[in-house]
Design a protein around this motif. Structure first.
Motif, mmCIF file in Angstrom:
data_model
loop_
_atom_site.group_PDB
_atom_site.id
_atom_site.type_symbol
_atom_site.label_atom_id
_atom_site.label_comp_id
_atom_site.label_asym_id
_atom_site.label_seq_id
_atom_site.Cartn_x
_atom_site.Cartn_y
_atom_site.Cartn_z
ATOM 1 N N GLU A 143 0.840 -1.196 0.000
ATOM 2 C CA GLU A 143 0.000 0.000 0.000
ATOM 3 C C GLU A 143 0.874 1.244 0.000
ATOM 4 O OE1 GLU A 143 -2.591 -0.392 3.382
ATOM 5 O OE2 GLU A 143 -3.965 -1.675 2.269
ATOM 6 N N PRO A 144 0.566 2.213 -0.849
ATOM 7 C CA PRO A 144 1.378 3.427 -0.937
ATOM 8 C C PRO A 144 1.000 4.476 0.115
ATOM 9 C CG PRO A 144 -0.301 3.468 -2.625
ATOM 10 C CD PRO A 144 -0.436 2.143 -1.909
ATOM 11 N N TRP A 145 0.054 4.154 0.999
ATOM 12 C CA TRP A 145 -0.408 5.120 2.000
ATOM 13 C C TRP A 145 -0.213 4.544 3.408
ATOM 14 C CZ3 TRP A 145 -3.592 2.998 -1.775
ATOM 15 C CH2 TRP A 145 -4.345 1.899 -1.370
ATOM 16 N N GLY A 146 -0.447 5.367 4.406
ATOM 17 C CA GLY A 146 -0.411 4.914 5.795
ATOM 18 C C GLY A 146 0.892 4.253 6.161
ATOM 19 N N ASP A 147 0.781 3.074 6.749
ATOM 20 C CA ASP A 147 1.981 2.357 7.211
ATOM 21 C C ASP A 147 2.607 1.486 6.128
ATOM 22 O OD1 ASP A 147 0.091 0.384 7.034
ATOM 23 O OD2 ASP A 147 0.313 -0.347 9.082
ATOM 24 N N HIS A 148 2.157 1.649 4.880
ATOM 25 C CA HIS A 148 2.701 0.883 3.741
ATOM 26 C C HIS A 148 2.590 -0.626 3.978
ATOM 27 C CE1 HIS A 148 4.171 4.554 1.893
ATOM 28 N NE2 HIS A 148 4.627 4.902 3.088
ATOM 29 N N ALA A 149 1.402 -1.064 4.379
ATOM 30 C CA ALA A 149 1.163 -2.475 4.643
ATOM 31 C C ALA A 149 1.528 -3.323 3.429
ATOM 32 C CB ALA A 149 -0.296 -2.700 5.024
ATOM 33 N N VAL A 150 2.044 -4.513 3.698
ATOM 34 C CA VAL A 150 2.493 -5.431 2.662
ATOM 35 C C VAL A 150 1.662 -6.708 2.744
ATOM 36 C CG1 VAL A 150 4.443 -6.782 1.811
ATOM 37 C CG2 VAL A 150 4.831 -4.514 2.797
ATOM 38 N N TYR A 151 1.212 -7.192 1.574
ATOM 39 C CA TYR A 151 0.387 -8.400 1.509
ATOM 40 C C TYR A 151 0.900 -9.329 0.422
ATOM 41 C CZ TYR A 151 -3.037 -5.465 3.923
ATOM 42 O OH TYR A 151 -3.671 -4.638 4.805
ATOM 43 N N ASP A 152 0.673 -10.619 0.615
ATOM 44 C CA ASP A 152 0.825 -11.576 -0.478
ATOM 45 C C ASP A 152 -0.381 -11.406 -1.402
ATOM 46 O OD1 ASP A 152 2.964 -12.551 0.958
ATOM 47 O OD2 ASP A 152 2.048 -14.495 1.408
ATOM 48 N N VAL A 153 -0.222 -11.763 -2.662
ATOM 49 C CA VAL A 153 -1.360 -11.886 -3.573
ATOM 50 C C VAL A 153 -1.621 -13.386 -3.722
ATOM 51 C CG1 VAL A 153 -2.252 -11.496 -5.901
ATOM 52 C CG2 VAL A 153 -0.777 -9.790 -4.832
ATOM 53 N N VAL A 154 -2.855 -13.791 -3.452
ATOM 54 C CA VAL A 154 -3.236 -15.194 -3.544
ATOM 55 C C VAL A 154 -4.100 -15.373 -4.786
ATOM 56 C CG1 VAL A 154 -4.286 -17.144 -2.348
ATOM 57 C CG2 VAL A 154 -3.238 -15.300 -1.019
ATOM 58 N N HIS A 155 -3.719 -16.330 -5.640
ATOM 59 C CA HIS A 155 -4.430 -16.601 -6.894
ATOM 60 C C HIS A 155 -5.252 -17.882 -6.738
ATOM 61 C CE1 HIS A 155 -2.151 -13.561 -9.083
ATOM 62 N NE2 HIS A 155 -1.101 -13.972 -8.399
ATOM 63 N N PHE A 156 -6.492 -17.823 -7.205
ATOM 64 C CA PHE A 156 -7.413 -18.963 -7.136
ATOM 65 C C PHE A 156 -8.003 -19.232 -8.514
ATOM 66 C CE2 PHE A 156 -7.657 -17.017 -2.925
ATOM 67 C CZ PHE A 156 -7.630 -18.104 -2.070
ATOM 68 N N TYR A 157 -8.499 -20.465 -8.693
ATOM 69 C CA TYR A 157 -9.251 -20.794 -9.902
ATOM 70 C C TYR A 157 -10.394 -21.721 -9.520
ATOM 71 C CZ TYR A 157 -7.481 -25.584 -10.133
ATOM 72 O OH TYR A 157 -7.207 -26.895 -9.863
ATOM 73 N N GLN A 158 -11.370 -21.814 -10.420
ATOM 74 C CA GLN A 158 -12.474 -22.765 -10.266
ATOM 75 C C GLN A 158 -12.877 -23.233 -11.651
ATOM 76 O OE1 GLN A 158 -16.935 -22.286 -8.938
ATOM 77 N NE2 GLN A 158 -15.575 -22.183 -7.172
ATOM 78 N N PRO A 159 -12.776 -24.545 -11.905
ATOM 79 C CA PRO A 159 -13.241 -25.048 -13.215
ATOM 80 C C PRO A 159 -14.762 -24.989 -13.289
ATOM 81 C CG PRO A 159 -12.323 -26.835 -11.873
ATOM 82 C CD PRO A 159 -12.202 -25.589 -11.081
ATOM 83 N N LEU A 160 -15.271 -24.634 -14.467
ATOM 84 C CA LEU A 160 -16.718 -24.591 -14.669
ATOM 85 C C LEU A 160 -17.197 -25.782 -15.477
ATOM 86 C CD1 LEU A 160 -17.302 -20.804 -15.459
ATOM 87 C CD2 LEU A 160 -17.478 -22.012 -13.272
ATOM 88 N N THR A 161 -16.261 -26.523 -16.048
ATOM 89 C CA THR A 161 -16.603 -27.711 -16.824
ATOM 90 C C THR A 161 -15.716 -28.855 -16.338
ATOM 91 O OG1 THR A 161 -14.966 -27.198 -18.527
ATOM 92 C CG2 THR A 161 -17.204 -26.374 -18.874
ATOM 93 N N GLU A 162 -16.152 -30.052 -16.605
ATOM 94 C CA GLU A 162 -15.336 -31.219 -16.279
ATOM 95 C C GLU A 162 -14.197 -31.328 -17.304
ATOM 96 O OE1 GLU A 162 -15.672 -33.280 -13.638
ATOM 97 O OE2 GLU A 162 -17.239 -31.888 -12.981
#
Length: 165
Positions: A143-162
């Protein structure tokens, strides 16, 4: 929920309610620009911006965007899934995702993708909605504001077909 929930595509008439209930950090002009930016791709079958409405008030939103590259056109990303705090834990996020999946299937989408900040409620919500983690980028958000908090980015997926065998 005692009040009737309606999930539908966004319109320009939703701008003020979106700002008040979902995107309070943005200006009306920014949200109007976002909605206008999403209307043309909706007409072209490339993007769907949905809102959840209760008693005439927008209380949630999500955007579904098809990947543009031909090798990825069977995939779509969910973004900006927001539910007003007064309406959380009532199944509204699930409804928004389910309606998004219906649109995605109609668009020929086979895989939905979404990402979020690690360690936040959204990470748990996506798991409960059946999304599968496929990757994590350590320190992917600062985050570019405040205390410049740092986070991981978590990627997810979900199949809609078999998967085809």
């Amino acid at each position: 929920m005692s009040e009737e929930l309606c999930i539908r595509p966004v319109t320009l008439d939703d701008v003020a309610s979106l700002r008040e209930n979902c995107f309070s950090m943005n200006t009306l002009e920014q949200i109007q620009g976002l909605v206008q930016q999403n209307l043309t791709p909706f007409e072209e079958g490339k993007r769907v911006h949905l809102v959840a409405e209760v008693a005439g008030k927008v209380i949630g939103t999500v955007t579904l965007t098809r990947e543009e590259h031909p090798l990825e056109s069977h995939r779509a990303e969910l973004s900006s899934l927001v539910v007003h705090p007064d309406y959380q834990r009532r199944g509204i996020a699930r409804c928004l995702v389910e309606v998004s999946k219906s649109y995605a299937r109609d668009m020929g989408i086979e895989i939905l993708e979404v990402s979020c900040r690690g360690g936040e409620v959204a990470e748990t919500v996506y798991r409960h909605l059946g999304f599968i983690e496929w990757g994590r980028l350590p320190r992917g958000l600062v985050e570019p504001w405040g205390d410049h908090a740092v986070y991981d980015v978590v990627h997810f997926y979900q199949p809609l077909t078999e998967p085809e065998s």
